[in-house]
Structures are given as C-alpha cells and as structure tokens.
Design a protein around this motif. Structure first.
Motif, PDB file in Angstrom:
ATOM      1  N   TYR A   1      -5.938   3.133  20.222  1.00 42.88           N
ATOM      2  CA  TYR A   1      -6.958   2.540  19.264  1.00 42.88           C
ATOM      3  C   TYR A   1      -7.736   3.621  18.385  1.00 42.88           C
ATOM      4  O   TYR A   1      -7.580   4.738  18.755  1.00 42.88           O
ATOM      5  CB  TYR A   1      -8.200   1.902  19.944  1.00 42.88           C
ATOM      6  N   SER A   2      -8.296   3.223  17.582  1.00 44.05           N
ATOM      7  CA  SER A   2      -9.044   4.285  16.389  1.00 44.05           C
ATOM      8  C   SER A   2     -10.187   4.529  17.135  1.00 44.05           C
ATOM      9  O   SER A   2     -11.050   3.677  17.673  1.00 44.05           O
ATOM     10  CB  SER A   2      -9.482   3.562  15.258  1.00 44.05           C
TER      11      SER A   2
ATOM     12  N   SER B   1       0.959  -1.367  -0.070  1.00 38.86           N
ATOM     13  CA  SER B   1      -0.075   0.009  -0.029  1.00 38.86           C
ATOM     14  C   SER B   1       0.974   1.298  -0.042  1.00 38.86           C
ATOM     15  O   SER B   1       1.845   1.348   0.588  1.00 38.86           O
ATOM     16  CB  SER B   1      -0.979   0.086   1.342  1.00 38.86           C
ATOM     17  N   PRO B   2       0.459   2.380  -0.717  1.00 41.34           N
ATOM     18  CA  PRO B   2       1.308   3.476  -1.044  1.00 41.34           C
ATOM     19  C   PRO B   2       1.098   4.300   0.560  1.00 41.34           C
ATOM     20  O   PRO B   2       2.069   5.162   0.713  1.00 41.34           O
ATOM     21  CB  PRO B   2       0.728   3.976  -1.952  1.00 41.34           C
ATOM     22  N   ILE B   3       0.316   4.117   1.335  1.00 42.73           N
ATOM     23  CA  ILE B   3       0.085   4.722   2.640  1.00 42.73           C
ATOM     24  C   ILE B   3       0.245   3.679   3.677  1.00 42.73           C
ATOM     25  O   ILE B   3      -0.254   2.677   3.809  1.00 42.73           O
ATOM     26  CB  ILE B   3      -1.371   5.501   2.572  1.00 42.73           C
ATOM     27  N   ILE B   4       0.869   3.996   4.853  1.00 43.75           N
ATOM     28  CA  ILE B   4       1.100   3.096   5.997  1.00 43.75           C
ATOM     29  C   ILE B   4       0.798   4.167   7.119  1.00 43.75           C
ATOM     30  O   ILE B   4       1.082   5.148   7.392  1.00 43.75           O
ATOM     31  CB  ILE B   4       2.649   3.248   6.234  1.00 43.75           C
ATOM     32  N   MET B   5      -0.086   3.379   7.955  1.00 41.04           N
ATOM     33  CA  MET B   5      -0.670   3.959   9.117  1.00 41.04           C
ATOM     34  C   MET B   5      -0.137   3.486  10.394  1.00 41.04           C
ATOM     35  O   MET B   5       0.327   2.215  10.388  1.00 41.04           O
ATOM     36  CB  MET B   5      -2.166   3.661   9.354  1.00 41.04           C
ATOM     37  N   ASN B   6       0.554   4.208  11.159  1.00 46.76           N
ATOM     38  CA  ASN B   6       1.400   3.756  12.380  1.00 46.76           C
ATOM     39  C   ASN B   6       0.724   4.338  13.717  1.00 46.76           C
ATOM     40  O   ASN B   6       0.346   5.583  14.143  1.00 46.76           O
ATOM     41  CB  ASN B   6       2.715   4.773  12.257  1.00 46.76           C
ATOM     42  N   VAL B   7       0.258   3.403  14.510  1.00 45.95           N
ATOM     43  CA  VAL B   7      -0.472   3.626  15.784  1.00 45.95           C
ATOM     44  C   VAL B   7       0.112   2.614  16.995  1.00 45.95           C
ATOM     45  O   VAL B   7       0.249   1.482  16.538  1.00 45.95           O
ATOM     46  CB  VAL B   7      -2.057   3.285  15.690  1.00 45.95           C
ATOM     47  N   ASP B   8       0.417   3.222  17.949  1.00 50.60           N
ATOM     48  CA  ASP B   8       1.067   2.411  18.928  1.00 50.60           C
ATOM     49  C   ASP B   8       0.209   1.540  19.459  1.00 50.60           C
ATOM     50  O   ASP B   8      -1.237   1.441  19.368  1.00 50.60           O
ATOM     51  CB  ASP B   8       1.380   3.302  20.105  1.00 50.60           C
TER      52      ASP B   8
ATOM     53  N   TYR C   1       7.009  14.230  13.531  1.00 54.00           N
ATOM     54  CA  TYR C   1       6.577  12.936  13.551  1.00 54.00           C
ATOM     55  C   TYR C   1       6.558  12.531  15.047  1.00 54.00           C
ATOM     56  O   TYR C   1       7.740  12.488  15.652  1.00 54.00           O
ATOM     57  CB  TYR C   1       7.161  12.074  12.665  1.00 54.00           C
ATOM     58  N   ILE C   2       5.477  12.164  15.751  1.00 43.15           N
ATOM     59  CA  ILE C   2       5.534  11.801  17.218  1.00 43.15           C
ATOM     60  C   ILE C   2       5.549  10.352  17.530  1.00 43.15           C
ATOM     61  O   ILE C   2       5.423   9.985  18.658  1.00 43.15           O
ATOM     62  CB  ILE C   2       4.415  12.659  18.050  1.00 43.15           C
ATOM     63  N   GLY C   3       5.504   9.673  16.476  1.00 45.52           N
ATOM     64  CA  GLY C   3       5.525   8.030  16.660  1.00 45.52           C
ATOM     65  C   GLY C   3       4.260   7.268  16.551  1.00 45.52           C
ATOM     66  O   GLY C   3       4.390   6.085  16.585  1.00 45.52           O
ATOM     67  N   THR C   4       3.107   8.036  16.634  1.00 45.59           N
ATOM     68  CA  THR C   4       1.949   7.336  16.524  1.00 45.59           C
ATOM     69  C   THR C   4       0.779   8.294  16.355  1.00 45.59           C
ATOM     70  O   THR C   4       1.095   9.495  15.930  1.00 45.59           O
ATOM     71  CB  THR C   4       1.538   6.969  18.056  1.00 45.59           C
ATOM     72  N   GLY C   5      -0.176   7.534  15.349  1.00 40.73           N
ATOM     73  CA  GLY C   5      -1.252   8.442  14.857  1.00 40.73           C
ATOM     74  C   GLY C   5      -0.771   9.387  13.895  1.00 40.73           C
ATOM     75  O   GLY C   5      -1.027  10.270  13.551  1.00 40.73           O
ATOM     76  N   CYS C   6       0.081   8.500  12.964  1.00 43.07           N
ATOM     77  CA  CYS C   6       0.349   9.074  11.755  1.00 43.07           C
ATOM     78  C   CYS C   6       0.248   8.118  10.644  1.00 43.07           C
ATOM     79  O   CYS C   6       0.193   7.164  10.707  1.00 43.07           O
ATOM     80  CB  CYS C   6       1.978   9.267  12.057  1.00 43.07           C
ATOM     81  N   PHE C   7       0.026   9.002   9.450  1.00 43.61           N
ATOM     82  CA  PHE C   7       0.112   8.418   8.047  1.00 43.61           C
ATOM     83  C   PHE C   7       1.014   8.681   7.193  1.00 43.61           C
ATOM     84  O   PHE C   7       1.221   9.860   7.108  1.00 43.61           O
ATOM     85  CB  PHE C   7      -1.429   8.600   7.228  1.00 43.61           C
TER      86      PHE C   7
ATOM     87  N   ALA D   1      -8.794  11.484  16.744  1.00 36.46           N
ATOM     88  CA  ALA D   1      -8.883  10.181  15.714  1.00 36.46           C
ATOM     89  C   ALA D   1      -8.351   8.957  16.692  1.00 36.46           C
ATOM     90  O   ALA D   1      -8.887   7.800  16.131  1.00 36.46           O
ATOM     91  CB  ALA D   1      -8.002  10.668  14.703  1.00 36.46           C
ATOM     92  N   PHE D   2      -7.563   9.124  17.280  1.00 35.17           N
ATOM     93  CA  PHE D   2      -6.836   7.823  18.174  1.00 35.17           C
ATOM     94  C   PHE D   2      -6.940   8.352  19.564  1.00 35.17           C
ATOM     95  O   PHE D   2      -6.502   9.385  20.077  1.00 35.17           O
ATOM     96  CB  PHE D   2      -5.482   7.681  17.679  1.00 35.17           C
ATOM     97  N   MET D   3      -7.180   7.360  20.418  1.00 34.58           N
ATOM     98  CA  MET D   3      -7.084   7.596  21.837  1.00 34.58           C
ATOM     99  C   MET D   3      -6.202   6.131  22.501  1.00 34.58           C
ATOM    100  O   MET D   3      -6.208   5.273  21.847  1.00 34.58           O
ATOM    101  CB  MET D   3      -8.593   7.195  22.446  1.00 34.58           C
ATOM    102  N   GLY D   4      -5.602   6.728  23.511  1.00 35.65           N
ATOM    103  CA  GLY D   4      -4.582   5.876  24.328  1.00 35.65           C
ATOM    104  C   GLY D   4      -4.786   5.782  25.538  1.00 35.65           C
ATOM    105  O   GLY D   4      -5.546   6.347  26.267  1.00 35.65           O
ATOM    106  N   VAL D   5      -3.604   5.081  26.227  1.00 35.78           N
ATOM    107  CA  VAL D   5      -3.760   5.220  27.831  1.00 35.78           C
ATOM    108  C   VAL D   5      -2.457   5.986  28.003  1.00 35.78           C
ATOM    109  O   VAL D   5      -1.274   5.598  27.841  1.00 35.78           O
ATOM    110  CB  VAL D   5      -3.592   3.809  28.508  1.00 35.78           C
TER     111      VAL D   5
END
Length: 287
Positions: A42-43, A31-38, A106-112, A201-205
């Motif tokens: 979660y979405s 895929s030309p786009i990569i989603m990065n989530v820790d 780039y903060i390492g998560t929640g990124c395309f 868009a994304f939530m975490g702990v």
C-alpha cells in the motif's frame, strides 16, 4: 474489470495480468505513466507520485528515464529480523549502486513506468513525451464504448499471434518476469532511477517465518538462476547494449543461488577449525 481466464489458455500469472491491465487502461485513461504496486502493498508516502513525476519531467535527464523504482519495504518484520527479510543490503547498497551504472533493475512492485517503454519503444535522443496523448479522444467516447473495447482487450485469446509477453509488455516464461522485463528496457537504451526516501513510499507484508522465507528465497533464487542460464543472460543479451559494469550489477542477482555455497563455506569451515583448534591464519613469527 477482471481479465478472462479459461483452462485451455495459459494466463501467464502476474505478467499476464499486468499486460491485460496495460491494454485495458489504454482505452480508459491512456495515461503516459503507469504505477505498478503488488496487491499486498500500500502507499505510505503521498509524495511518491510527485517525486516520480519529477524525474520524468526533468529538463536535462527526464527523456532518458524509462522507469522509477522504489525499494520494497515491509511493515510486519520484528526488530531483530532474524531471517534478514528487511532487504537492507539490497535497498541501501546494491540498488543505489546500480543507480550510477544505468539504473536499478525492475523488482515488480513500487515502480512507475512510461507506458511507451512497456509497449516496446526504443530510446532515441530526440524522444519527447506527449503528455496530452489520448486525452481528447477519451473525452469523446461513451462509457459503453469504452467498456466494450476493454472487454475485448482483456479476453484470454487476445494475445494469440501477437508480440505480447515477448517484445511488448511484461515478458513471459520466467518466475521473475520483472527482472527480464527491466533488462529488456535497459537494453533498448533506457535508464532507470532508484528513489529511496526516508519515509518509505510503499509498505507491504513480508515473510516472518523460516518456511515462508525459504519459499520466497527459493522462488527468487530459481528465477534469477534460470535467467543466468537462459538467452537472457545479461552478458549475452545485454552485450553491446548496456555497460559492462551494469551487466555485472545484474549478475549479483543472477548468481544469488550459487553464492550461497560460498556463504555456507564461510559459516561452516571457520567454525569447525576453531572447534578443533586448527589455526586459520599463519602464525606470526619475529625475524
């Protein structure tokens, strides 16, 4: 599929895992786009993917965008948030401000990301994304062939003698590898976009105790300060490649640790002066 790990080979932590995933996914979907989530996030907004793609597909500016960054939000913080872990200043002020200077870090998560920029591609004005690249080839391969290719790409020795972790993929050698990876992308001419929708868009702990907060901030502070003192110092590494204002925006985080000294002074000295009755400002006198 899990990447191979052996004691005699350094796995490079999260950056190593990311690079293995980039390679393995290239033979699965490419895929030309990569989603990065820790893994601890979660979405939370089903429009996040569509919104990110809208930036990449924009007819006027889309070809300049290397990655789309969403803020880091937490769902377990108390209303008072006594340790300031909601990151309101970063999410609402600093990242949005950098959006006008060339884009947020780039903060390492929640990124395309565009796959090609993580593989070291430099920006050119005539760049056009090939959205159909690799699709036909993937349809012709069997599952067994794909699996065998993926296994070799996830091997612990695959990166030996290659540019992975240096010129290609997420960079190695830093506690905050995401920051220098984003910096390298900006220095190759790409811009980034910050998208902060009303519905996160994304939530975490996030950390909720003082000990957890200190540990998290210690890692961030040490990592960013090490960047400031290394060859990746933005004023040196980004000289002639990014705008001066953009470099100064990066240094907000590079000097995060030393800035604590000024904060301590602001908190302690005025309080002591008030306790002793020492005036902080000159007395007003009439002529």
């Amino acid at each position: 599929m899990a990447r191979e790990k052996r004691p005699q080979h350094h796995h490079n932590f999260k950056a190593g895992a990311m690079n293995a995933l980039i390679r393995v996914s290239s033979v699965i979907s490419n895929s030309p786009i990569i989603m990065n989530v820790d893994c601890d996030m979660y979405s939370n907004n089903n429009d996040a993917v569509r919104d990110a793609l809208c930036f990449f597909l924009d007819e006027e500016m889309g070809h300049k965008i290397g990655f789309v960054q969403y803020p880091q939000n937490y769902n377990n913080l108390s209303k008072n948030d006594i340790y300031g872990n909601s990151l309101h200043v970063i999410n609402e002020v600093e990242m949005g401000g950098m959006d006008s200077l060339g884009g947020p870090l780039y903060i390492g998560t929640g990124c395309f990301h565009r796959r090609e920029i993580l593989c070291g591609r430099k920006f050119t004005k005539d760049y056009q994304e090939d959205w159909n690249a690799g699709i036909k080839d993937k349809l012709q391969e069997s599952i067994d062939e794909t699996e065998e290719k993926a296994k070799s790409l996830a091997a612990c020795t695959y990166e030996h003698g290659t540019q992975w972790g240096d010129e290609i993929g997420v960079k190695y050698g830093c506690a905050v590898e995401d920051v220098i990876t984003g910096l390298a992308i900006h220095c190759r001419g790409w811009e980034s976009v910050y998208n902060n929708p009303k519905k996160p868009a994304f939530m975490g702990v996030g950390p909720t105790t003082l000990a957890q907060t200190i540990l998290q901030h210690k890692r961030w502070s040490e990592g960013n300060l090490s960047i400031f003192l290394s060859k990746y110092n933005v004023f040196l590494f980004g000289h002639g490649k990014t705008k001066l204002r953009h470099q100064m925006g990066y240094h907000i985080y590079g000097l995060w640790a030393p800035n604590s000294l000024a904060t301590l002074y602001y908190v302690i000295i005025p309080s002591l002066a008030l306790l002793k009755g020492t005036p902080l400002f000159p007395e007003i006198t009439s002529p």
